[in-house]
Design a protein around this motif. Structure first.
Motif, PDB file in Angstrom:
ATOM      1  N   PHE A   1     -13.633  16.538   4.518  1.00  0.00           N
ATOM      2  CA  PHE A   1     -13.387  17.037   3.264  1.00  0.00           C
ATOM      3  C   PHE A   1     -11.955  16.894   3.119  1.00  0.00           C
ATOM      4  O   PHE A   1     -11.532  16.504   1.889  1.00  0.00           O
ATOM      5  N   VAL A   2     -11.161  16.632   4.005  1.00  0.00           N
ATOM      6  CA  VAL A   2      -9.748  16.348   3.836  1.00  0.00           C
ATOM      7  C   VAL A   2      -9.617  15.117   3.897  1.00  0.00           C
ATOM      8  O   VAL A   2      -8.658  14.334   3.207  1.00  0.00           O
ATOM      9  N   THR A   3      -9.977  14.188   4.906  1.00  0.00           N
ATOM     10  CA  THR A   3      -9.582  12.946   5.342  1.00  0.00           C
ATOM     11  C   THR A   3     -10.139  11.707   4.137  1.00  0.00           C
ATOM     12  O   THR A   3      -9.494  10.862   3.784  1.00  0.00           O
ATOM     13  N   ALA A   4     -11.399  12.219   3.774  1.00  0.00           N
ATOM     14  CA  ALA A   4     -12.187  11.205   2.958  1.00  0.00           C
ATOM     15  C   ALA A   4     -11.215  11.039   1.425  1.00  0.00           C
ATOM     16  O   ALA A   4     -10.864   9.859   1.265  1.00  0.00           O
ATOM     17  N   PRO A   5     -10.713  11.972   0.859  1.00  0.00           N
ATOM     18  CA  PRO A   5      -9.764  11.827  -0.197  1.00  0.00           C
ATOM     19  C   PRO A   5      -8.626  11.169   0.168  1.00  0.00           C
ATOM     20  O   PRO A   5      -8.099  10.423  -0.744  1.00  0.00           O
ATOM     21  N   LEU A   6      -8.091  11.589   1.217  1.00  0.00           N
ATOM     22  CA  LEU A   6      -6.618  10.954   1.617  1.00  0.00           C
ATOM     23  C   LEU A   6      -6.929   9.634   1.823  1.00  0.00           C
ATOM     24  O   LEU A   6      -5.966   8.701   1.545  1.00  0.00           O
ATOM     25  N   LEU A   7      -8.050   9.175   2.329  1.00  0.00           N
ATOM     26  CA  LEU A   7      -8.212   7.547   2.531  1.00  0.00           C
ATOM     27  C   LEU A   7      -8.317   6.923   1.220  1.00  0.00           C
ATOM     28  O   LEU A   7      -7.970   5.726   1.051  1.00  0.00           O
ATOM     29  N   ILE A   8      -9.057   7.870   0.065  1.00  0.00           N
ATOM     30  CA  ILE A   8      -9.185   7.058  -1.181  1.00  0.00           C
ATOM     31  C   ILE A   8      -7.565   7.021  -1.611  1.00  0.00           C
ATOM     32  O   ILE A   8      -7.588   5.650  -2.372  1.00  0.00           O
ATOM     33  N   LEU A   9      -6.847   7.840  -1.452  1.00  0.00           N
ATOM     34  CA  LEU A   9      -5.469   7.970  -2.064  1.00  0.00           C
ATOM     35  C   LEU A   9      -4.666   6.765  -1.147  1.00  0.00           C
ATOM     36  O   LEU A   9      -3.957   6.023  -2.041  1.00  0.00           O
ATOM     37  N   ALA A  10      -4.890   6.479  -0.108  1.00  0.00           N
ATOM     38  CA  ALA A  10      -4.379   5.492   0.770  1.00  0.00           C
ATOM     39  C   ALA A  10      -4.902   4.110   0.256  1.00  0.00           C
ATOM     40  O   ALA A  10      -3.836   3.271   0.049  1.00  0.00           O
ATOM     41  N   TYR A  11      -6.041   3.938  -0.125  1.00  0.00           N
ATOM     42  CA  TYR A  11      -6.609   2.727  -0.799  1.00  0.00           C
ATOM     43  C   TYR A  11      -5.817   2.375  -1.890  1.00  0.00           C
ATOM     44  O   TYR A  11      -5.510   1.280  -2.166  1.00  0.00           O
ATOM     45  N   GLY A  12      -5.639   3.584  -2.820  1.00  0.00           N
ATOM     46  CA  GLY A  12      -4.998   3.334  -4.237  1.00  0.00           C
ATOM     47  C   GLY A  12      -3.588   3.023  -3.810  1.00  0.00           C
ATOM     48  O   GLY A  12      -3.181   1.984  -4.678  1.00  0.00           O
ATOM     49  N   VAL A  13      -2.926   3.522  -3.072  1.00  0.00           N
ATOM     50  CA  VAL A  13      -1.389   3.321  -2.988  1.00  0.00           C
ATOM     51  C   VAL A  13      -1.504   1.914  -2.368  1.00  0.00           C
ATOM     52  O   VAL A  13      -0.498   0.890  -2.738  1.00  0.00           O
TER      53      VAL A  13
END
Length: 101
Positions: A18-30
Motif C-alpha cells: 500500500f505504501v511501496t507501490a505508489p512510491l514506485l510509481i512516483l519514482a518512475y515518473g521522476v
C-alpha cells in the motif's frame, strides 16, 4: 525463533505494498522526467523496472481492496470497483509497447 503464520506474512506484504507501490510509481515518473535521452538506456530501464515492480505490488493492494468491497458493497458496486481498479493497469500494459518513442 518466532513462527509467523502465512496470513500475517500476507498482511505484512499487503501493508508494505500500500505504501511501496505508489512510491514506485512516483519514482518512475521522476526518473522519466529527469531522463535526458527519453529512450532505451540505463535510466529508461531503471524507470521501467520501478514501474514493473509497482504493477506487481498493486496485485495484493487490489486483492485487499476487493475483500473490503465484498464486505460493504453490493454486487454491482463490487463489479464496478473491480473493473475500475483493473482498467488502469490494463491500459498501462496495453499501451506500454506503443508508448516507446
Amino acid at each position: 525463533m518466532t513462527h509467523r503464520s502465512r496470513g500475517s506474512a500476507r498482511t505484512a506484504l499487503t501493508r508494505a505494498a500500500f505504501v511501496t507501490a505508489p512510491l514506485l510509481i512516483l519514482a518512475y515518473g521522476v526518473i522519466r522526467l529527469t531522463d535526458p535521452d527519453h529512450g532505451p538506456g540505463p535510466v529508461w530501464t531503471a524507470g521501467h523496472l520501478a514501474l514493473a515492480a509497482a504493477m506487481l505490488l498493486f496485485v495484493p493492494v487490489f486483492a485487499r481492496l476487493w475483500a473490503l468491497a465484498r464486505q460493504g458493497a453490493g454486487r454491482a458496486g463490487r463489479i464496478g470497483a473491480g473493473a475500475a481498479t483493473l482498467l488502469g493497469p490494463a491500459v498501462g500494459v496495453a499501451a506500454g509497447p506503443t508508448a516507446v518513442r
